[in-house]
Design an enzyme around this catalytic site. Structure first.
Site, PDB file in Angstrom:
ATOM      1  N   ARG A  22      -3.061  50.625  19.599  1.00 52.66           N
ATOM      2  CA  ARG A  22      -3.375  49.941  18.333  1.00 52.66           C
ATOM      3  C   ARG A  22      -4.865  49.645  18.232  1.00 52.66           C
ATOM      4  O   ARG A  22      -5.470  49.781  17.167  1.00 52.66           O
ATOM      5  CB  ARG A  22      -2.550  48.648  18.213  1.00 52.66           C
ATOM      6  CG  ARG A  22      -1.080  48.918  17.927  1.00 52.66           C
ATOM      7  CD  ARG A  22      -0.206  47.731  18.255  1.00 52.66           C
ATOM      8  NE  ARG A  22      -0.395  46.606  17.364  1.00 52.66           N
ATOM      9  CZ  ARG A  22       0.002  45.371  17.633  1.00 52.66           C
ATOM     10  NH1 ARG A  22       0.614  45.113  18.776  1.00 52.66           N
ATOM     11  NH2 ARG A  22      -0.190  44.412  16.778  1.00 52.66           N
TER      12      ARG A  22
ATOM     13  N   LYS B 289      -5.021  37.407  11.139  1.00 54.77           N
ATOM     14  CA  LYS B 289      -4.823  37.695   9.713  1.00 54.77           C
ATOM     15  C   LYS B 289      -3.527  37.061   9.210  1.00 54.77           C
ATOM     16  O   LYS B 289      -3.501  36.438   8.157  1.00 54.77           O
ATOM     17  CB  LYS B 289      -4.750  39.220   9.464  1.00 54.77           C
ATOM     18  CG  LYS B 289      -5.982  39.995   9.873  1.00 54.77           C
ATOM     19  CD  LYS B 289      -5.887  41.455   9.460  1.00 54.77           C
ATOM     20  CE  LYS B 289      -4.791  42.233  10.151  1.00 54.77           C
ATOM     21  NZ  LYS B 289      -4.973  42.427  11.600  1.00 54.77           N
TER      22      LYS B 289
ATOM     23  N   ARG C 213      -5.869  50.374   6.062  1.00 58.83           N
ATOM     24  CA  ARG C 213      -6.168  50.548   7.482  1.00 58.83           C
ATOM     25  C   ARG C 213      -6.908  51.843   7.744  1.00 58.83           C
ATOM     26  O   ARG C 213      -7.282  52.101   8.885  1.00 58.83           O
ATOM     27  CB  ARG C 213      -4.857  50.573   8.258  1.00 58.83           C
ATOM     28  CG  ARG C 213      -4.690  49.431   9.259  1.00 58.83           C
ATOM     29  CD  ARG C 213      -3.375  49.692   9.930  1.00 58.83           C
ATOM     30  NE  ARG C 213      -3.018  48.873  11.025  1.00 58.83           N
ATOM     31  CZ  ARG C 213      -2.301  47.755  10.955  1.00 58.83           C
ATOM     32  NH1 ARG C 213      -1.987  47.259   9.790  1.00 58.83           N
ATOM     33  NH2 ARG C 213      -1.917  47.141  12.040  1.00 58.83           N
TER      34      ARG C 213
ATOM     35  N   ARG D 102       1.319  35.531  21.383  1.00 57.82           N
ATOM     36  CA  ARG D 102       2.238  35.644  20.247  1.00 57.82           C
ATOM     37  C   ARG D 102       3.635  36.011  20.759  1.00 57.82           C
ATOM     38  O   ARG D 102       4.633  35.455  20.305  1.00 57.82           O
ATOM     39  CB  ARG D 102       1.729  36.713  19.272  1.00 57.82           C
ATOM     40  CG  ARG D 102       2.739  37.031  18.169  1.00 57.82           C
ATOM     41  CD  ARG D 102       2.084  37.668  16.976  1.00 57.82           C
ATOM     42  NE  ARG D 102       1.773  39.069  17.175  1.00 57.82           N
ATOM     43  CZ  ARG D 102       0.966  39.788  16.387  1.00 57.82           C
ATOM     44  NH1 ARG D 102       0.385  39.210  15.366  1.00 57.82           N
ATOM     45  NH2 ARG D 102       0.735  41.048  16.626  1.00 57.82           N
TER      46      ARG D 102
ATOM     47  N   ARG E 201       7.993  41.692  18.943  1.00 52.76           N
ATOM     48  CA  ARG E 201       7.721  42.983  18.315  1.00 52.76           C
ATOM     49  C   ARG E 201       7.672  44.084  19.365  1.00 52.76           C
ATOM     50  O   ARG E 201       7.100  43.899  20.439  1.00 52.76           O
ATOM     51  CB  ARG E 201       6.368  42.919  17.605  1.00 52.76           C
ATOM     52  CG  ARG E 201       6.416  42.192  16.305  1.00 52.76           C
ATOM     53  CD  ARG E 201       5.043  41.987  15.736  1.00 52.76           C
ATOM     54  NE  ARG E 201       4.235  43.200  15.700  1.00 52.76           N
ATOM     55  CZ  ARG E 201       3.102  43.322  15.016  1.00 52.76           C
ATOM     56  NH1 ARG E 201       2.663  42.307  14.301  1.00 52.76           N
ATOM     57  NH2 ARG E 201       2.413  44.438  15.039  1.00 52.76           N
TER      58      ARG E 201
HETATM   59  P1  AMP Z   1       0.825  45.051  11.835  1.00 46.95           P
HETATM   60  O1  AMP Z   1       2.001  44.158  11.648  1.00 46.95           O
HETATM   61  O2  AMP Z   1      -0.161  44.956  10.702  1.00 46.95           O
HETATM   62  O3  AMP Z   1       0.167  44.880  13.178  1.00 46.95           O
HETATM   63  O4  AMP Z   1       1.375  46.546  11.791  1.00 46.95           O
HETATM   64  C1  AMP Z   1       2.290  47.012  12.744  1.00 46.95           C
HETATM   65  C2  AMP Z   1       2.349  48.529  12.729  1.00 46.95           C
HETATM   66  O5  AMP Z   1       2.795  48.992  11.445  1.00 46.95           O
HETATM   67  C3  AMP Z   1       1.024  49.242  12.933  1.00 46.95           C
HETATM   68  O6  AMP Z   1       0.677  49.365  14.301  1.00 46.95           O
HETATM   69  C4  AMP Z   1       1.300  50.589  12.289  1.00 46.95           C
HETATM   70  O7  AMP Z   1       2.148  51.392  13.096  1.00 46.95           O
HETATM   71  C5  AMP Z   1       2.116  50.188  11.086  1.00 46.95           C
HETATM   72  N1  AMP Z   1       1.250  49.874   9.925  1.00 46.95           N
HETATM   73  C6  AMP Z   1       1.112  48.662   9.317  1.00 46.95           C
HETATM   74  N2  AMP Z   1       0.243  48.745   8.289  1.00 46.95           N
HETATM   75  C7  AMP Z   1      -0.183  50.036   8.262  1.00 46.95           C
HETATM   76  C8  AMP Z   1      -1.106  50.744   7.434  1.00 46.95           C
HETATM   77  N3  AMP Z   1      -1.759  50.144   6.442  1.00 46.95           N
HETATM   78  N4  AMP Z   1      -1.299  52.065   7.709  1.00 46.95           N
HETATM   79  C9  AMP Z   1      -0.644  52.685   8.695  1.00 46.95           C
HETATM   80  N5  AMP Z   1       0.229  52.079   9.518  1.00 46.95           N
HETATM   81  C10 AMP Z   1       0.457  50.754   9.304  1.00 46.95           C
END
Ligand code: AMP
Length: 193
Positions: free
Chosen positions: A150, A13, A88, A127, A139
């Protein structure tokens, strides 16, 4: 152009969003990026979110909906935006519907990147390797333990979001196992159609 990119962690994404940013000159609104920035800055939201994020869990709907509600009203999002990592949960998708209705905005596309789950961990590890090679910081949740959580969250909470949009006939699906270029072309053709 207002669109949502859906897909599991490691689906690509972020990579595709970066390309769409260049093509359309609209911002990528990644709730993950915004939350990581909040953690780094030590804001109240960041302090509340850090432990959950590090473990691979989901931050509360209330927090992320609040972040997005403010962000889409920023001047740079006037001509459009790419939602990456949001919604999400189905509750977030409903809150987004309300937000769009309230502000008179309409989505142009909701695109899901479909990826074989077996490929995802390798992509996340890749990554992390690339980040190290570029001198960056990996990260905190790009490790096998947090990744497992996740993926579980994705299956339980986020897969139903695709079903939510599919039931309204607004979901488009792209094969995320194809090359980056091929995925970009498939997204382009959806957006052109
Ligand atoms: P990402 O960078 O999209 O993989 O997000 C990293 C982490 O941020 C996720 O594993 C969640 O802990 C939190 N997070 C990001 N977006 C959301 C969302 N829309 N709802 C809830 N938690 C989120």
């Amino acid at each position: 152009m207002k669109l949502i990119l859906l897909g599991p962690p490691g689906a690509g994404k972020g990579t595709q969003a970066t390309r769409l940013v260049e093509k359309f000159g609209i911002p990528q609104l990644s709730t993950g990026d915004m939350l990581r920035a909040a953690v780094k800055a030590g804001t109240p939201v960041g302090l509340r979110a850090k432990a959950v994020m590090d473990a691979g869990g989901l931050v509360s709907d209330e927090i992320v909906v609040g972040i997005i509600a403010d962000r889409v009203l920023e001047p740079d999002a006037r001509n459009g935006f790419i939602l990456d990592g949001f919604p999400r949960t189905v509750a977030q998708a409903r809150a987004l519907d309300e937000l769009l209705a309230r502000t008179g905005m309409k989505l142009d596309a909701i695109i899901e990147l479909k990826v074989d789950e077996k490929a995802l961990l390798a992509r996340i590890e890749n990554r992390a390797r690339e980040t190290i090679a570029a001198g960056g910081t990996v990260r905190a949740d790009d490790n096998p333990e947090a990744f497992k959580v996740r993926l579980e969250q994705y299956r339980a909470q986020t897969a139903p979001v695709s079903a939510y949009y599919a039931s309204r006939g607004s979901l488009k699906t792209v094969d995320g196992m194809a090359s980056i270029e091929a995925v970009t072309r498939a997204i382009d053709s959806i957006l052109a159609g």
